[in-house]
Design a protein around this motif. Structure first.
Motif, PDB file in Angstrom:
ATOM      1  N   MET A   1       2.655   0.631   7.588  1.00 58.52           N
ATOM      2  CA  MET A   1       3.227   0.202   6.310  1.00 58.52           C
ATOM      3  C   MET A   1       2.515   0.879   5.147  1.00 58.52           C
ATOM      4  O   MET A   1       3.151   1.367   4.207  1.00 58.52           O
ATOM      5  CB  MET A   1       3.130  -1.326   6.181  1.00 58.52           C
ATOM      6  CG  MET A   1       3.798  -2.099   7.289  1.00 58.52           C
ATOM      7  SD  MET A   1       3.662  -3.888   7.038  1.00 58.52           S
ATOM      8  CE  MET A   1       4.159  -4.493   8.651  1.00 58.52           C
ATOM      9  N   LEU A   2       1.188   0.923   5.200  1.00 60.67           N
ATOM     10  CA  LEU A   2       0.432   1.567   4.131  1.00 60.67           C
ATOM     11  C   LEU A   2       0.734   3.060   4.073  1.00 60.67           C
ATOM     12  O   LEU A   2       0.794   3.650   2.980  1.00 60.67           O
ATOM     13  CB  LEU A   2      -1.059   1.335   4.330  1.00 60.67           C
ATOM     14  CG  LEU A   2      -1.985   1.993   3.292  1.00 60.67           C
ATOM     15  CD1 LEU A   2      -1.696   1.444   1.903  1.00 60.67           C
ATOM     16  CD2 LEU A   2      -3.441   1.781   3.656  1.00 60.67           C
ATOM     17  N   ALA A   3       0.945   3.707   5.226  1.00 62.70           N
ATOM     18  CA  ALA A   3       1.228   5.142   5.244  1.00 62.70           C
ATOM     19  C   ALA A   3       2.485   5.471   4.454  1.00 62.70           C
ATOM     20  O   ALA A   3       2.553   6.505   3.779  1.00 62.70           O
ATOM     21  CB  ALA A   3       1.364   5.624   6.690  1.00 62.70           C
ATOM     22  N   LEU A   4       3.492   4.613   4.490  1.00 66.45           N
ATOM     23  CA  LEU A   4       4.723   4.852   3.745  1.00 66.45           C
ATOM     24  C   LEU A   4       4.630   4.351   2.312  1.00 66.45           C
ATOM     25  O   LEU A   4       5.196   4.954   1.392  1.00 66.45           O
ATOM     26  CB  LEU A   4       5.896   4.191   4.464  1.00 66.45           C
ATOM     27  CG  LEU A   4       7.299   4.625   4.039  1.00 66.45           C
ATOM     28  CD1 LEU A   4       7.436   6.130   4.147  1.00 66.45           C
ATOM     29  CD2 LEU A   4       8.355   3.943   4.872  1.00 66.45           C
ATOM     30  N   LEU A   5       3.922   3.256   2.079  1.00 63.21           N
ATOM     31  CA  LEU A   5       3.756   2.760   0.718  1.00 63.21           C
ATOM     32  C   LEU A   5       3.016   3.771  -0.151  1.00 63.21           C
ATOM     33  O   LEU A   5       3.310   3.921  -1.344  1.00 63.21           O
ATOM     34  CB  LEU A   5       2.987   1.432   0.724  1.00 63.21           C
ATOM     35  CG  LEU A   5       3.723   0.203   1.264  1.00 63.21           C
ATOM     36  CD1 LEU A   5       2.787  -1.001   1.276  1.00 63.21           C
ATOM     37  CD2 LEU A   5       4.956  -0.099   0.426  1.00 63.21           C
ATOM     38  N   ARG A   6       2.047   4.476   0.412  1.00 64.98           N
ATOM     39  CA  ARG A   6       1.244   5.424  -0.365  1.00 64.98           C
ATOM     40  C   ARG A   6       2.099   6.516  -0.989  1.00 64.98           C
ATOM     41  O   ARG A   6       1.786   7.016  -2.068  1.00 64.98           O
ATOM     42  CB  ARG A   6       0.178   6.066   0.516  1.00 64.98           C
ATOM     43  CG  ARG A   6      -0.930   5.148   0.935  1.00 64.98           C
ATOM     44  CD  ARG A   6      -1.985   5.881   1.742  1.00 64.98           C
ATOM     45  NE  ARG A   6      -2.531   7.013   0.990  1.00 64.98           N
ATOM     46  CZ  ARG A   6      -3.469   7.821   1.457  1.00 64.98           C
ATOM     47  NH1 ARG A   6      -3.951   7.634   2.669  1.00 64.98           N
ATOM     48  NH2 ARG A   6      -3.922   8.817   0.726  1.00 64.98           N
ATOM     49  N   THR A   7       3.176   6.913  -0.334  1.00 64.87           N
ATOM     50  CA  THR A   7       3.971   8.038  -0.801  1.00 64.87           C
ATOM     51  C   THR A   7       5.243   7.628  -1.524  1.00 64.87           C
ATOM     52  O   THR A   7       5.780   8.422  -2.303  1.00 64.87           O
ATOM     53  CB  THR A   7       4.346   8.938   0.381  1.00 64.87           C
ATOM     54  OG1 THR A   7       5.025   8.150   1.387  1.00 64.87           O
ATOM     55  CG2 THR A   7       3.096   9.546   1.016  1.00 64.87           C
ATOM     56  N   HIS A   8       5.758   6.417  -1.313  1.00 60.41           N
ATOM     57  CA  HIS A   8       7.060   6.056  -1.856  1.00 60.41           C
ATOM     58  C   HIS A   8       7.037   4.890  -2.842  1.00 60.41           C
ATOM     59  O   HIS A   8       8.065   4.650  -3.491  1.00 60.41           O
ATOM     60  CB  HIS A   8       8.023   5.713  -0.709  1.00 60.41           C
ATOM     61  CG  HIS A   8       8.475   6.895   0.077  1.00 60.41           C
ATOM     62  ND1 HIS A   8       7.646   7.591   0.924  1.00 60.41           N
ATOM     63  CD2 HIS A   8       9.672   7.546   0.132  1.00 60.41           C
ATOM     64  CE1 HIS A   8       8.313   8.587   1.482  1.00 60.41           C
ATOM     65  NE2 HIS A   8       9.523   8.584   1.020  1.00 60.41           N
TER      66      HIS A   8
END
Length: 652
Positions: A473-480
């Motif tokens: 979840m954090l991996a996608l939140l960081r970019t979007h």
């Protein structure tokens, strides 16, 4: 009398030995090394992963180390590690200034050398910086008295290595404010939760805290209090954020951010009824508000919802618009992400205000604008200052992460064995704007969803939620998603999301009927346009699959499916396309299943008619050719027999 004299000498020797022994003992403060915290703030903590380089003679660079004013510092020193190289002999030197005060000046050897010095700093140096310690690194010198030699081409280089750091010794009982702790927290940060399943509010708080810290350059991981242990640190190399939800009648539906002590170092704790509200203080622009060791938060939003400006000032984006003195070339780079845009907008054009002083001959400078390293416009600047330059951004050029680069060039004056090259000022003014236009329609690429999540995002998950499940979840939140945006976690079993969503589930999100890639048809095969196989995966699919989906009500979202406990990349930058396969190293393949593509998805275990046709196309085409040939021959024979009825009998 002689005997008395000997006794006196003996007594004097004993006294001198006692004094020497006492002097050899370390002071009381130094003996208690366990009561001192050692914090080393290196260049990687400031964003210089590989250090920095001073090119040529007469160059300088400023580096700002955070030193909060409310932080008690027992001792401070600057450790400088550098390597020098040079092509020619000459007189050269390196100077180091701290908040404008020279603290080191040393000559450099011809050919190159390695430098490592430790510079002690006093309290005045730390107090003058207004929360930061400004370190100026300056290269100076001369190669020859002959002015025909261009100093810009001297081949001089000073590499400031990543081992350069500011060393601070802090008292173990230091109690800084939350804002100060965020400034000096180490690069490695662990977000700790309680063991077992987490409540949605706890998971949202842990994700919001990790998102804000990752945006500030920290490497964030998730764990539990039981796994962390809590052994005390003497060298402060890891930071901690503790997340828990506690029913507190006094605070009610509020969050609390406070500084506590964990593993022998200061740590942040997010608790009370709404720890996710407290986590929003860790992101800009609210980070400086946390000026106390404890703070209660009732609400914190990055901006008022419903605001849709027609443009964004370049000064508010990531970049430096300061004036530059250059003889030939000056450049500015501005970076922004799709998540920085207001909902329902897209980049339309650039309105740049440029000020460039004309040279002594009256010749004008030339400005060139690059967008994502594509030249989109160039003009000769006018003599009036400022010069307004409007450049449209072609459709399809913008993506998730974008870069605007302005280059101003002019013909160099001087350097003709009589005068040195004349450096003239130029500046990209803060009034420059990124103009926006309305973006309508259903998203066709991943990055088009990022502006819709600026005011908050709904995350659908499978139950239960644990600390180990937060990493993808954090991996996608960081970019979007913009740091500080409200996060709402809800179980997928609660039904379809009413707003654009992120789904981290094993099965398609509720309300989604069709997906570009399915996992219930056995093996998954990627083929090219001619049907030749490129990649075949087992029935479980790749380790991480992301798809752009839409519910029956037209609500778009991104569905991320993780195969078991597969490793995930630190950041998952989904840019173009609607299908992406990723592993621990990052995105391996991304494509658009709804557009003309070079790669298609097939299912060998349950092939569709088109897949069968592509697989057996040569045989099918050959069989059809033979069948058509036989039909044609049969028709020709029938017509021939009708025209020659006796031909068959006579032939017999």
């Amino acid at each position: 009398m002689l005997r008395c004299f000997r006794l006196a000498l003996l007594a004097l020797g004993v006294w001198l030995s006692a004094v020497a022994g006492a002097a050899a003992q370390p002071p009381a403060q130094a003996s208690g090394t366990e009561q001192v915290i050692l914090r080393r703030i290196g260049l990687p903590d400031l964003g210089f992963q590989d250090g920095l380089v001073l090119e040529g003679l007469g160059t300088s660079r400023d580096v700002f180390f955070p030193v909060p004013r409310d932080l008690p510092v027992l001792e401070a020193r600057l450790v400088l590690r550098a390597e020098t190289t040079s092509l020619f002999t000459g007189r050269r030197g390196l100077s180091v200034l701290v908040n404008g005060r020279p603290v080191l000046t040393r000559p450099l050897r011809d050919g190159g050398e390695r430098i490592e010095v430790s510079i002690p700093l006093d309290e005045a140096d730390l107090a003058r910086g207004n929360g930061f310690l400004r370190v100026t690194l300056r290269s100076s010198g001369a190669l020859t008295d002959n002015r025909c030699l261009d100093l810009r081409l001297a081949g001089e280089q000073i590499a400031i290595l990543e081992g350069t750091h500011l060393e601070l010794r802090l008292p173990a009982d230091a109690q800084p404010s939350a804002a100060s702790l965020l400034q000096i927290m180490p690069r490695e940060v662990v977000v700790l939760t309680r063991p077992g399943p987490l409540q949605p509010v706890e998971a949202a708080a842990a994700l919001a805290a990790g998102h804000a810290l990752a945006a500030a350059g920290r490497r964030v991981s998730f764990s539990t209090l039981a796994a962390a242990g809590g052994a005390e640190q003497r060298d402060w190399e890891r930071g901690f954020v503790l997340v828990s939800q506690r029913d507190d009648g006094a605070l009610g539906e509020a969050g609390r951010l406070q500084v506590v002590r964990f593993a022998g170092v200061p740590a942040l704790a997010l608790d009370a009824g709404r720890p996710d509200l407290a986590a929003r203080l860790l992101a800009e622009p609210w980070r400086p508000v946390a000026a106390q060791p404890a703070q209660t938060v009732n609400e914190a939003r990055p901006r008022m919802p419903g605001e849709t400006p027609r443009g964004i000032a370049l000064a508010s984006l990531r970049g430096d618009l300061a004036a530059q003195d250059a003889a030939e070339r000056a450049s500015w780079t501005i970076e922004f992400s799709a998540r920085d845009l207001p909902p329902g907008t897209r980049p339309a054009s650039l309105a740049l205000d440029i000020a460039a002083a004309p040279d002594t001959a009256g010749e004008r400078a030339v400005a060139a604008v690059f967008f994502n390293e594509v030249l989109i416009g160039s003009q000769q600047l006018g003599l009036q200052v400022p010069h307004r330059m409007v450049v449209p951004i072609p459709e399809g050029l913008a993506g998730l992460d974008n870069r605007v680069r302005l280059v101003v060039t002019r013909r160099a004056r001087g350097g003709d064995c009589e005068t040195l090259p004349v450096a003239l000022p130029a500046q990209l003014l803060p009034s420059s704007m990124l103009r926006l236009a309305s973006a309508s329609g259903t998203p066709s690429d991943f990055f088009e969803l990022a502006p819709r999540w600026r005011d908050g995002v709904t995350i659908l998950t499978d139950a239960p939620i644990t600390a180990e499940s937060l990493s993808p979840m954090l991996a996608l939140l960081r970019t979007h998603v913009r740091p500080g945006s409200p996060l709402q976690l809800r179980p997928a079993s609660a039904g379809p999301s009413p707003a654009p969503f992120l789904a981290f589930t094993a099965d398609p999100p509720p309300g989604v009927r069709a997906t570009p890639v399915r996992f219930d048809r056995g093996r998954l095969r990627l083929v090219d346009r001619e049907g030749r196989p490129l990649l075949e995966l087992s029935a479980g699919g790749p380790s991480l699959t992301a798809q752009l989906v839409s519910t029956e009500n037209g609500i778009p979202g991104i569905w991320v499916r993780r195969a078991g406990a597969a490793a995930v990349p630190p950041a998952l930058a989904l840019d173009r396309g609607d299908v992406a396969f990723a592993d621990a190293a990052g995105i391996a393949l991304a494509f658009a299943a709804g557009r003309d593509q070079l790669v298609r998805v097939t299912y060998p275990d349950q092939p569709d008619p088109w897949t069968l046709f592509l697989l057996y196309r040569p045989w099918i085409i050959g069989g059809l050719w033979l069948a058509l040939t036989a039909v044609f021959i049969g028709i020709f024979v029938r017509r021939w027999r009708r025209r020659n009825p006796g031909a068959g009998g006579s032939a017999a």
